[in-house]
Enzyme design. Structure first.
Site, PDB file in Angstrom:
ATOM      1  CB  SER A 125     -13.854 -99.099 -17.823  1.00 10.00           C
ATOM      2  OG  SER A 125     -13.813 -98.590 -16.404  1.00 10.00           O
ATOM      3  CE1 TYR A 149      -8.463 -98.273 -19.283  1.00 14.82           C
ATOM      4  CE2 TYR A 149      -9.754 -97.253 -17.791  1.00 14.82           C
ATOM      5  CZ  TYR A 149      -9.223 -98.473 -18.401  1.00 14.82           C
ATOM      6  OH  TYR A 149      -9.913 -99.591 -17.947  1.00 14.82           O
ATOM      7  CE  LYS A 153     -10.718-100.067 -21.388  1.00 16.04           C
ATOM      8  NZ  LYS A 153     -10.316-101.389 -22.039  1.00 16.04           N
TER       9      LYS A 153
HETATM   10  P1  NAD Z   1      -4.192-106.682 -16.977  1.00  9.40           P
HETATM   11  O1  NAD Z   1      -3.361-105.528 -16.912  1.00  9.40           O
HETATM   12  O2  NAD Z   1      -3.940-107.346 -15.729  1.00  9.40           O
HETATM   13  O3  NAD Z   1      -4.472-107.403 -18.031  1.00  9.40           O
HETATM   14  C1  NAD Z   1      -4.596-106.829 -19.451  1.00  9.40           C
HETATM   15  C2  NAD Z   1      -3.620-107.853 -20.376  1.00  9.40           C
HETATM   16  O4  NAD Z   1      -3.387-107.330 -21.606  1.00  9.40           O
HETATM   17  C3  NAD Z   1      -2.094-108.155 -19.773  1.00  9.40           C
HETATM   18  O5  NAD Z   1      -1.806-109.337 -19.471  1.00  9.40           O
HETATM   19  C4  NAD Z   1      -1.233-107.394 -20.742  1.00  9.40           C
HETATM   20  O6  NAD Z   1       0.112-108.003 -20.863  1.00  9.40           O
HETATM   21  C5  NAD Z   1      -2.100-107.600 -21.835  1.00  9.40           C
HETATM   22  N1  NAD Z   1      -1.973-106.524 -23.225  1.00  9.40           N
HETATM   23  C6  NAD Z   1      -1.843-105.235 -22.922  1.00  9.40           C
HETATM   24  N2  NAD Z   1      -1.490-104.654 -24.055  1.00  9.40           N
HETATM   25  C7  NAD Z   1      -1.297-105.781 -24.930  1.00  9.40           C
HETATM   26  C8  NAD Z   1      -1.211-105.513 -26.449  1.00  9.40           C
HETATM   27  N3  NAD Z   1      -0.761-104.593 -26.983  1.00  9.40           N
HETATM   28  N4  NAD Z   1      -0.918-106.993 -27.056  1.00  9.40           N
HETATM   29  C9  NAD Z   1      -1.301-108.213 -26.471  1.00  9.40           C
HETATM   30  N5  NAD Z   1      -1.648-108.121 -24.893  1.00  9.40           N
HETATM   31  C10 NAD Z   1      -1.663-106.873 -24.408  1.00  9.40           C
HETATM   32  O7  NAD Z   1      -5.783-105.880 -16.445  1.00  9.40           O
HETATM   33  P2  NAD Z   1      -7.097-106.448 -16.273  1.00  9.40           P
HETATM   34  O8  NAD Z   1      -7.450-105.747 -14.931  1.00  9.40           O
HETATM   35  O9  NAD Z   1      -7.145-107.896 -16.188  1.00  9.40           O
HETATM   36  O10 NAD Z   1      -8.027-105.773 -17.287  1.00  9.40           O
HETATM   37  C11 NAD Z   1      -8.365-106.224 -18.559  1.00  9.40           C
HETATM   38  C12 NAD Z   1      -9.388-105.440 -19.401  1.00  9.40           C
HETATM   39  O11 NAD Z   1     -10.374-104.898 -18.432  1.00  9.40           O
HETATM   40  C13 NAD Z   1      -8.441-104.176 -19.570  1.00  9.40           C
HETATM   41  O12 NAD Z   1      -9.015-103.738 -20.867  1.00  9.40           O
HETATM   42  C14 NAD Z   1      -8.805-103.147 -18.826  1.00  9.40           C
HETATM   43  O13 NAD Z   1      -8.975-101.699 -19.257  1.00  9.40           O
HETATM   44  C15 NAD Z   1     -10.430-103.460 -18.333  1.00  9.40           C
HETATM   45  N6  NAD Z   1     -10.983-103.166 -17.291  1.00  9.40           N
HETATM   46  C16 NAD Z   1     -10.235-103.305 -16.017  1.00  9.40           C
HETATM   47  C17 NAD Z   1     -10.616-102.900 -14.748  1.00  9.40           C
HETATM   48  C18 NAD Z   1     -10.001-103.179 -13.425  1.00  9.40           C
HETATM   49  O14 NAD Z   1     -10.196-102.340 -12.442  1.00  9.40           O
HETATM   50  N7  NAD Z   1      -9.064-104.036 -13.475  1.00  9.40           N
HETATM   51  C19 NAD Z   1     -11.893-102.144 -14.771  1.00  9.40           C
HETATM   52  C20 NAD Z   1     -12.588-101.756 -15.939  1.00  9.40           C
HETATM   53  C21 NAD Z   1     -12.080-102.288 -17.211  1.00  9.40           C
END
Ligand code: NAD
Ligand code: UDP
Length: 337
Positions: A125, A149, A153
């Site tokens: 991120s 958080y 990362k």
């Molecule tokens: P999200 O919460 O919609 O998706 C994450 C998924 O991971 C969910 O389906 C959740 O059930 C699953 N999960 C969490 N912990 C788990 C575990 N221990 N075992 C198995 N599954 C697990 O989030 P997103 O927005 O799709 O983000 C995806 C990735 O991108 C994340 O790592 C997040 O930190 C990163 N990210 C997101 C953003 C944003 O703004 N959405 C920005 C930068 C980085």
């Protein structure tokens, strides 16, 4: 045909990426514990791509769960989306975040290595840049996190680099996302926050359908063109495309690749409110509120490295981001429920 394990594949970014992976000819296996998602997102992707998708319910913190997947399928590479992402919650529950995100990733890498799979694309991120000295932000800028958080990362990034140093047959791509918004064109899948949204776009769209009374704009005294915070909003389908391009090239990388995925353009909170009003035809009531702790004034990417290395660039503008977010929200006022 390569088989890709998509951890967190039922989540917001994961579910959108499934579509482009399948369209690009990859086999996918979704691995998710549904802690922040539901199987319904994958079911809807199945309708979009007109194909059944393998789904394994499991937790990245469980060796047994992961081992089961690697024994059952011949996995060529992993896209690792699984993680917790709520900044505020990470401050009050840091151990939960380090255990889920950091320990979960270590566990994943261990099981991958034991099963001879050493290619991973990791979701990092822009938060790892902390408060950047200037914008646009290049990948070689100093890093530093302001909350657990973000630190989870950063730690994972460092761990992945150490893994490569110890064994350079690994193929590792770290993608640093800026602010993902929008939804798949047809409006059948999208972002479905379980609680009150933390992020701007889902808050705006829930305000537009009347679920929230008004948007609180966190601060109007930043050093930006209208005083409100500026971010690099990127359409989730452009982001998804970045993952496919990273996978297409992953075998050719002989060092850990760290790549920004952003548009290179910054928009303020009020720019986004106006763009959303234009796209939806709905007035968004808002009130100016105090700054949110830990927020920075401005953050946008220099996306030139992604263009050079992956041949990728974001194609969709904020109008399309808002239109697509609105289509999803107005067709699905209660998300997947
Ligand atoms: P999200 O919460 O919609 O998706 C994450 C998924 O991971 C969910 O389906 C959740 O059930 C699953 N999960 C969490 N912990 C788990 C575990 N221990 N075992 C198995 N599954 C697990 O989030 P997103 O927005 O799709 O983000 C995806 C990735 O991108 C994340 O790592 C997040 O930190 C990163 N990210 C997101 C953003 C944003 O703004 N959405 C920005 C930068 C980085
Ligand atoms: N923001 C806001 N009201 C909200 C949510 C967010 O004014 O209800 C602002 C926030 O201060 C920031 C921008 O919108 O300037 C993007 O915030 P978000 O949480 O979506 O992303 P991040 O802060 O992680 O970049």
């Amino acid at each position: 045909m390569k088989t890709i394990l998509v951890t967190g594949g039922a989540g917001y970014i994961g579910s959108h990426t499934l579509i482009l992976l399948i369209e690009a000819g990859y086999n996918v296996v979704v691995f998710d514990n549904f802690s922040n998602s539901s199987i319904e997102s994958v079911r809807r992707v199945e309708k979009i791509v007109d194909r059944a998708i393998e789904v394994v319910e499991g937790d990245i913190r469980s060796r047994e769960d992961l081992d089961r997947v690697f024994k059952r399928y011949k996995i060529d590479a992993v896209i690792h989306f699984a993680g917790l992402k709520a900044v505020g919650e990470s401050v009050s529950e840091p151990i939960k975040y380090y255990e889920n995100n950091v320990y979960g990733t270590i566990n994943l890498c261990k099981v991958m290595s034991e099963n001879g799979c050493k290619s991973i694309v990791f979701s990092s991120s822009a938060t790892v840049y902390g408060n950047p000295a200037s914008n646009p932000i290049r990948e070689d800028f100093p890093t530093g996190a302001t909350n657990p958080y973000g630190r989870s990362k950063l730690f994972i990034e460092e761990i992945l680099r150490d893994i490569f140093i110890s064994d350079n047959s690994w193929r590792i791509v770290i993608l640093r996302y800026f602010n993902p918004v929008g939804a798949y064109k047809s409006g059948v899948i999208g972002e479905d926050p379980a609680d009150i949204p933390n992020n701007l776009m889902p808050f705006i769209s829930q305000t537009a359908i009347g679920k929230r009374e008004y948007l609180s704009v966190f601060g109007d005294d930043y050093d930006t063109h209208d005083g409100t915070g500026v971010r690099d909003y990127i359409h989730v389908m452009d982001l998804a495309d970045g993952h496919v391009k990273a996978l297409d090239k992953i075998d050719s990388f002989n060092r850990v690749m760290t790549i920004n995925l952003g548009t290179g353009k910054g928009y303020s909170v009020l720019d986004m409110v106006k763009a959303f009003e234009r796209a939806s035809g709905v007035k968004i009531p808002y009130k100016i509120a105090p700054r949110r702790a830990g927020d920075i004034a401005t953050c946008y990417a220099d996306p030139s490295y992604a263009r050079e290395i992956l041949g990728w660039e974001a194609k969709r503008g904020i109008e399309e981001m808002c239109e697509d977010s609105w289509r999803w929200q107005s067709n699905n006022p209660n998300g997947y429920r």
